[in-house]
Enzyme design. Sequence first.
Site, short mmCIF file in Angstrom:
data_model
loop_
_atom_site.label_atom_id
_atom_site.label_comp_id
_atom_site.label_asym_id
_atom_site.label_seq_id
_atom_site.Cartn_x
_atom_site.Cartn_y
_atom_site.Cartn_z
N ASP A 1 -15.25 -45.18 71.84
CA ASP A 1 -15.24 -44.15 70.80
C ASP A 1 -15.47 -42.79 71.47
O ASP A 1 -16.30 -42.65 72.37
CB ASP A 1 -16.36 -44.45 69.78
N ILE A 2 -14.77 -41.78 70.99
CA ILE A 2 -14.87 -40.44 71.57
C ILE A 2 -16.21 -39.77 71.23
O ILE A 2 -16.66 -38.88 71.96
CB ILE A 2 -13.68 -39.57 71.11
N ASN B 1 -16.32 -49.06 58.32
CA ASN B 1 -16.48 -48.06 57.27
C ASN B 1 -15.25 -48.14 56.39
O ASN B 1 -14.11 -48.11 56.87
CB ASN B 1 -16.62 -46.66 57.88
N GLY C 1 -17.90 -43.24 55.19
CA GLY C 1 -17.82 -42.67 56.53
C GLY C 1 -16.52 -42.90 57.25
O GLY C 1 -16.38 -42.54 58.42
N GLN C 2 -15.53 -43.50 56.57
CA GLN C 2 -14.24 -43.70 57.25
C GLN C 2 -13.52 -42.37 57.40
O GLN C 2 -13.33 -41.64 56.41
CB GLN C 2 -13.36 -44.69 56.46
N SER C 3 -13.17 -42.04 58.63
CA SER C 3 -12.46 -40.78 58.89
C SER C 3 -11.09 -41.01 59.51
O SER C 3 -10.25 -40.12 59.48
CB SER C 3 -13.30 -39.89 59.82
N HIS D 1 -10.44 -50.26 61.98
CA HIS D 1 -11.16 -50.35 63.25
C HIS D 1 -12.54 -50.92 63.01
O HIS D 1 -13.21 -50.60 62.03
CB HIS D 1 -11.25 -49.00 63.95
N LEU D 2 -12.96 -51.76 63.96
CA LEU D 2 -14.29 -52.35 63.93
C LEU D 2 -15.13 -51.65 65.00
O LEU D 2 -14.78 -51.67 66.18
CB LEU D 2 -14.19 -53.85 64.24
#
Length: 119
Positions: free
Chosen positions: A30-31, A92, A98-100, A105-106
């Site tokens: 994750d970034i 999310n 909180g899903q952006s 994705h997990l």
Amino acid sequence: MEDCIFCKIVRKEIPSRGVYEDELVYVFHDINPVAPTHLLVVPKRHIVGVQSLEPEDREVVGHMFYVARKLGEELGYAPNEELAGGYRLVFNVGKDAGQSVFHLHLHFIAGRTMGWPPG
Ligand code: DGP
């Protein structure tokens, strides 16, 4: 999906720090990590999120959990016999949760103790 950021990462059009790949999923860092280890397990095929899962998606979702389990073991985060250690797996689902990024994705989060409930 042409404009999906995770589709572009899967196609290697955008660079990422990959840790695992097979015919169904790609796993990368994750970034914006929230813990010492924060990976994203992403299906190669575009799926918006848990909110759009279809019966034919069940195999890839099960595979995402299995890959997470194997990564937990290989990275040394699997809970031990006293059930200490461990990692958190999060989907999310929707903006309020909180899903952006709207490509399934997990989150695989590990390397520190975590509280509950989440904020
Ligand atoms: P979520 O908020 O659950 O939709 O999680 C999306 C995650 O994706 C978030 O933790 C940040 C990460 N992310 C967004 N854009 C990029 C990117 O371009 N590269 C990487 N490696 N991660 C990204």
